[in-house]
Design a protein around this motif. Structure first.
Motif, PDB file in Angstrom:
ATOM      1  N   LEU A  35       0.968  -0.861  -0.250  1.00 17.37           N
ATOM      2  CA  LEU A  35       0.394   0.102  -0.387  1.00 17.37           C
ATOM      3  C   LEU A  35       0.496   1.440   0.152  1.00 17.37           C
ATOM      4  CD1 LEU A  35      -2.389  -1.101   2.618  1.00 17.37           C
ATOM      5  CD2 LEU A  35      -2.529  -1.721   0.460  1.00 17.37           C
ATOM      6  N   ARG A  36       0.374   2.501  -0.257  1.00 10.39           N
ATOM      7  CA  ARG A  36       0.926   3.668  -0.599  1.00 10.39           C
ATOM      8  C   ARG A  36       0.151   4.267  -0.456  1.00 10.39           C
ATOM      9  NH1 ARG A  36       1.193   1.796  -5.481  1.00 10.39           N
ATOM     10  NH2 ARG A  36       0.237   3.353  -7.070  1.00 10.39           N
ATOM     11  N   ARG A  37       0.974   5.609   0.015  1.00  8.82           N
ATOM     12  CA  ARG A  37       0.028   7.229  -0.589  1.00  8.82           C
ATOM     13  C   ARG A  37      -0.236   7.865  -1.765  1.00  8.82           C
ATOM     14  NH1 ARG A  37       2.036   9.260   3.533  1.00  8.82           N
ATOM     15  NH2 ARG A  37       0.636   8.729   5.365  1.00  8.82           N
ATOM     16  N   ASP A  38      -0.406   8.075  -1.710  1.00  7.33           N
ATOM     17  CA  ASP A  38      -0.652   8.649  -3.564  1.00  7.33           C
ATOM     18  C   ASP A  38      -1.038   9.743  -3.729  1.00  7.33           C
ATOM     19  OD1 ASP A  38      -1.279   8.799  -6.436  1.00  7.33           O
ATOM     20  OD2 ASP A  38      -3.325   8.626  -6.233  1.00  7.33           O
ATOM     21  N   GLY A  39       0.364  11.020  -3.410  1.00  8.91           N
ATOM     22  CA  GLY A  39       0.797  11.681  -2.973  1.00  8.91           C
ATOM     23  C   GLY A  39       0.613  12.820  -2.097  1.00  8.91           C
ATOM     24  N   ASP A  40      -0.138  13.799  -1.442  1.00  9.25           N
ATOM     25  CA  ASP A  40      -0.603  14.480  -0.169  1.00  9.25           C
ATOM     26  C   ASP A  40      -1.924  14.428  -0.362  1.00  9.25           C
ATOM     27  OD1 ASP A  40       2.052  15.625  -0.782  1.00  9.25           O
ATOM     28  OD2 ASP A  40       1.628  17.604  -1.376  1.00  9.25           O
ATOM     29  N   GLU A  41      -2.282  13.180  -0.576  1.00 12.83           N
ATOM     30  CA  GLU A  41      -3.797  13.135  -0.326  1.00 12.83           C
ATOM     31  C   GLU A  41      -4.464  12.433   1.079  1.00 12.83           C
ATOM     32  OE1 GLU A  41      -7.177  12.076  -3.453  1.00 12.83           O
ATOM     33  OE2 GLU A  41      -5.493  11.862  -4.768  1.00 12.83           O
ATOM     34  N   LEU A  42      -5.351  13.123   2.152  1.00 20.26           N
ATOM     35  CA  LEU A  42      -5.304  12.485   2.653  1.00 20.26           C
ATOM     36  C   LEU A  42      -7.052  11.809   2.475  1.00 20.26           C
ATOM     37  CD1 LEU A  42      -5.357  16.213   4.807  1.00 20.26           C
ATOM     38  CD2 LEU A  42      -3.469  14.529   4.639  1.00 20.26           C
ATOM     39  N   ASN A  43      -6.756  11.102   3.369  1.00 20.74           N
ATOM     40  CA  ASN A  43      -8.062   9.412   4.012  1.00 20.74           C
ATOM     41  C   ASN A  43      -8.047   8.740   2.151  1.00 20.74           C
ATOM     42  OD1 ASN A  43      -9.923   8.098   5.149  1.00 20.74           O
ATOM     43  ND2 ASN A  43     -11.764   9.702   3.885  1.00 20.74           N
ATOM     44  N   ARG A  44      -6.520   8.776   1.622  1.00 23.68           N
ATOM     45  CA  ARG A  44      -6.828   8.217   0.475  1.00 23.68           C
ATOM     46  C   ARG A  44      -5.629   6.874   0.736  1.00 23.68           C
ATOM     47  NH1 ARG A  44      -5.539   8.171  -4.755  1.00 23.68           N
ATOM     48  NH2 ARG A  44      -6.548   6.920  -6.581  1.00 23.68           N
ATOM     49  N   ILE A  45      -5.432   6.280   0.048  1.00 24.67           N
ATOM     50  CA  ILE A  45      -4.371   5.879  -0.112  1.00 24.67           C
ATOM     51  C   ILE A  45      -4.423   4.402  -1.614  1.00 24.67           C
ATOM     52  CG2 ILE A  45      -3.327   5.563   2.023  1.00 24.67           C
ATOM     53  CD1 ILE A  45      -3.641   3.295   2.600  1.00 24.67           C
ATOM     54  N   VAL A  46      -3.873   4.038  -2.128  1.00 24.39           N
ATOM     55  CA  VAL A  46      -3.193   3.110  -3.439  1.00 24.39           C
ATOM     56  C   VAL A  46      -3.032   1.617  -2.996  1.00 24.39           C
ATOM     57  CG1 VAL A  46      -4.093   4.617  -4.749  1.00 24.39           C
ATOM     58  CG2 VAL A  46      -1.936   4.110  -4.800  1.00 24.39           C
ATOM     59  N   ASP A  47      -3.506   0.762  -3.750  1.00 26.90           N
ATOM     60  CA  ASP A  47      -2.617  -0.664  -3.528  1.00 26.90           C
ATOM     61  C   ASP A  47      -1.875  -0.806  -4.349  1.00 26.90           C
ATOM     62  OD1 ASP A  47      -4.002  -1.824  -5.898  1.00 26.90           O
ATOM     63  OD2 ASP A  47      -4.651  -3.539  -4.338  1.00 26.90           O
ATOM     64  N   ARG A  48      -1.465  -1.984  -4.396  1.00 27.31           N
ATOM     65  CA  ARG A  48      -0.835  -2.017  -5.709  1.00 27.31           C
ATOM     66  C   ARG A  48      -0.874  -1.833  -7.226  1.00 27.31           C
ATOM     67  NH1 ARG A  48       2.072  -8.178  -5.782  1.00 27.31           N
ATOM     68  NH2 ARG A  48       3.345  -6.319  -4.178  1.00 27.31           N
ATOM     69  N   TYR A  49      -1.897  -2.486  -7.533  1.00 19.92           N
ATOM     70  CA  TYR A  49      -3.061  -1.857  -8.274  1.00 19.92           C
ATOM     71  C   TYR A  49      -3.341  -1.070  -8.118  1.00 19.92           C
ATOM     72  CZ  TYR A  49      -1.750  -6.612  -9.429  1.00 19.92           C
ATOM     73  OH  TYR A  49      -1.023  -8.157  -8.938  1.00 19.92           O
ATOM     74  N   ASP A  50      -3.419   0.227  -7.874  1.00 19.81           N
ATOM     75  CA  ASP A  50      -4.112   1.299  -8.042  1.00 19.81           C
ATOM     76  C   ASP A  50      -4.978   1.627  -7.279  1.00 19.81           C
ATOM     77  OD1 ASP A  50      -2.017   2.363  -8.506  1.00 19.81           O
ATOM     78  OD2 ASP A  50      -1.693   2.615 -10.797  1.00 19.81           O
ATOM     79  N   GLU A  51      -5.740   0.632  -6.849  1.00 27.53           N
ATOM     80  CA  GLU A  51      -7.681   0.627  -6.135  1.00 27.53           C
ATOM     81  C   GLU A  51      -7.029   1.467  -5.445  1.00 27.53           C
ATOM     82  OE1 GLU A  51     -10.354  -1.214  -7.568  1.00 27.53           O
ATOM     83  OE2 GLU A  51      -9.082  -1.716  -9.010  1.00 27.53           O
ATOM     84  N   GLU A  52      -8.047   1.383  -4.756  1.00 32.29           N
ATOM     85  CA  GLU A  52      -8.102   3.060  -3.528  1.00 32.29           C
ATOM     86  C   GLU A  52      -8.826   2.548  -2.939  1.00 32.29           C
ATOM     87  OE1 GLU A  52      -9.739   7.598  -4.358  1.00 32.29           O
ATOM     88  OE2 GLU A  52     -11.641   6.040  -3.229  1.00 32.29           O
ATOM     89  N   ILE A  53      -8.382   3.296  -1.359  1.00 30.15           N
ATOM     90  CA  ILE A  53      -8.743   2.555   0.309  1.00 30.15           C
ATOM     91  C   ILE A  53      -8.905   3.915   0.412  1.00 30.15           C
ATOM     92  CG2 ILE A  53      -7.974   1.907   2.470  1.00 30.15           C
ATOM     93  CD1 ILE A  53      -5.781  -0.260   0.073  1.00 30.15           C
ATOM     94  N   ALA A  54     -10.330   4.056   1.900  1.00 33.76           N
ATOM     95  CA  ALA A  54     -10.546   5.488   1.927  1.00 33.76           C
ATOM     96  C   ALA A  54     -11.536   4.583   2.684  1.00 33.76           C
ATOM     97  CB  ALA A  54     -10.734   7.085   1.153  1.00 33.76           C
ATOM     98  N   MET A  55     -11.636   5.679   3.613  1.00 34.17           N
ATOM     99  CA  MET A  55     -12.484   6.010   5.030  1.00 34.17           C
ATOM    100  C   MET A  55     -14.184   6.816   4.522  1.00 34.17           C
ATOM    101  SD  MET A  55     -10.453   5.910   8.735  1.00 34.17           S
ATOM    102  CE  MET A  55      -9.557   4.790   9.156  1.00 34.17           C
ATOM    103  N   TYR A  56     -14.684   6.173   4.727  1.00 35.24           N
ATOM    104  CA  TYR A  56     -16.339   5.892   4.405  1.00 35.24           C
ATOM    105  C   TYR A  56     -16.424   8.303   5.006  1.00 35.24           C
ATOM    106  CZ  TYR A  56     -18.567   2.439   3.465  1.00 35.24           C
ATOM    107  OH  TYR A  56     -18.652   0.665   3.164  1.00 35.24           O
ATOM    108  N   GLN A  57     -17.154   8.865   4.232  1.00 37.48           N
ATOM    109  CA  GLN A  57     -16.435  10.463   4.601  1.00 37.48           C
ATOM    110  C   GLN A  57     -17.018  11.181   5.616  1.00 37.48           C
ATOM    111  OE1 GLN A  57     -19.389  11.924   2.175  1.00 37.48           O
ATOM    112  NE2 GLN A  57     -19.450  14.537   2.722  1.00 37.48           N
ATOM    113  N   ASP A  58     -17.809  10.323   6.300  1.00 34.19           N
ATOM    114  CA  ASP A  58     -18.109  11.053   7.892  1.00 34.19           C
ATOM    115  C   ASP A  58     -16.846  10.412   8.631  1.00 34.19           C
ATOM    116  OD1 ASP A  58     -20.187  12.479   6.762  1.00 34.19           O
ATOM    117  OD2 ASP A  58     -22.148  10.759   7.860  1.00 34.19           O
ATOM    118  N   VAL A  59     -16.476   9.530   9.063  1.00 35.48           N
ATOM    119  CA  VAL A  59     -15.682   8.965   9.425  1.00 35.48           C
ATOM    120  C   VAL A  59     -14.322  10.007   9.676  1.00 35.48           C
ATOM    121  CG1 VAL A  59     -13.696   6.375  10.009  1.00 35.48           C
ATOM    122  CG2 VAL A  59     -15.920   6.286   8.586  1.00 35.48           C
ATOM    123  N   PRO A  60     -13.471  10.348   9.255  1.00 31.43           N
ATOM    124  CA  PRO A  60     -12.833  10.894  10.341  1.00 31.43           C
ATOM    125  C   PRO A  60     -13.407  12.450  10.745  1.00 31.43           C
ATOM    126  CG  PRO A  60     -12.616  10.731   7.470  1.00 31.43           C
ATOM    127  CD  PRO A  60     -13.518  10.075   8.240  1.00 31.43           C
TER     128      PRO A  60
END
Length: 191
Positions: A35-60
């Motif tokens: 897994l890796r952070r994609d640039g400076d984005e918050l609450n969003r990372i990607v896996d090996r195949y650039d599939e997004e992982i982020a928490m639901y909108q209200d969670v943060p």
């Protein structure tokens, strides 16, 4: 209304499942490391195949508000078969400050005081949390998307079913349900 739910009597321990509760995927089947952070984005990372992982909108904002709530600890209880990936995602996902707040983003992992992330029954997770924290089951509130995990109610834990991810409305409903089941004893407030 949003801020008011964080005021008043609160459970001592609020516990969250991960998959389809805090984020919209099963970490052990939808994600491939690393897994890796994609640039400076918050609450969003990607896996090996650039599939997004982020928490639901209200969670943060829920996590940030709970961080400010006195005498409340947070925990995770997940039966994932990929605990390493789950923990890595929590390290990489950054939670921004609340709107109009000054401050730095914080890794999601730092919001949680306790973790029970491994395959097995949620009863085992909660027995371990109880043993570690010494917090009574009646002082625990659990948010999870799977109805079968309602089994924790047999211990005295308040269970809130999450459909379509944790939202402020679902969170408020869970807090209100817990307060209704565990009202303040009027005799104890006089002493």
């Amino acid at each position: 209304m949003v801020a008011s739910i964080f005021e008043g009597r609160m459970p001592q321990l609020i516990v969250f499942d991960l998959d389809y509760t805090l984020w919209p995927l099963w970490i052990d089947t939808h994600v491939t490391g690393p897994l890796r952070r994609d640039g400076d984005e918050l609450n969003r990372i990607v896996d090996r195949y650039d599939e997004e992982i982020a928490m639901y909108q209200d969670v943060p904002s829920i996590l940030r508000r709970l961080q400010r709530t006195p005498n409340v600890k947070l925990a995770l209880a997940s039966r994932t078969h990929a605990p390493g990936l789950a923990r890595r995602a929590l390290e990489l996902l950054l939670i921004p400050p609340l709107e109009n707040d000054v401050g730095e983003p914080i890794a999601a992992k730092k919001f949680f005081h306790y973790e029970e992330i491994y395959p097995g029954s949620k009863l085992k997770h909660f027995k371990s949390l109880h043993h570690t924290t010494k917090i009574p089951y009646e002082e625990m509130l659990f948010f999870d998307d799977e109805p079968r995990n309602r089994e924790v109610e047999s211990l005295g834990v308040t269970f809130t079913l999450v459909k379509n991810g944790l939202t402020l409305n679902v969170f408020e409903s869970g807090i209100n349900q817990w307060r209704k089941l565990h009202p303040i004893n009027p005799q104890s407030s006089d002493s």
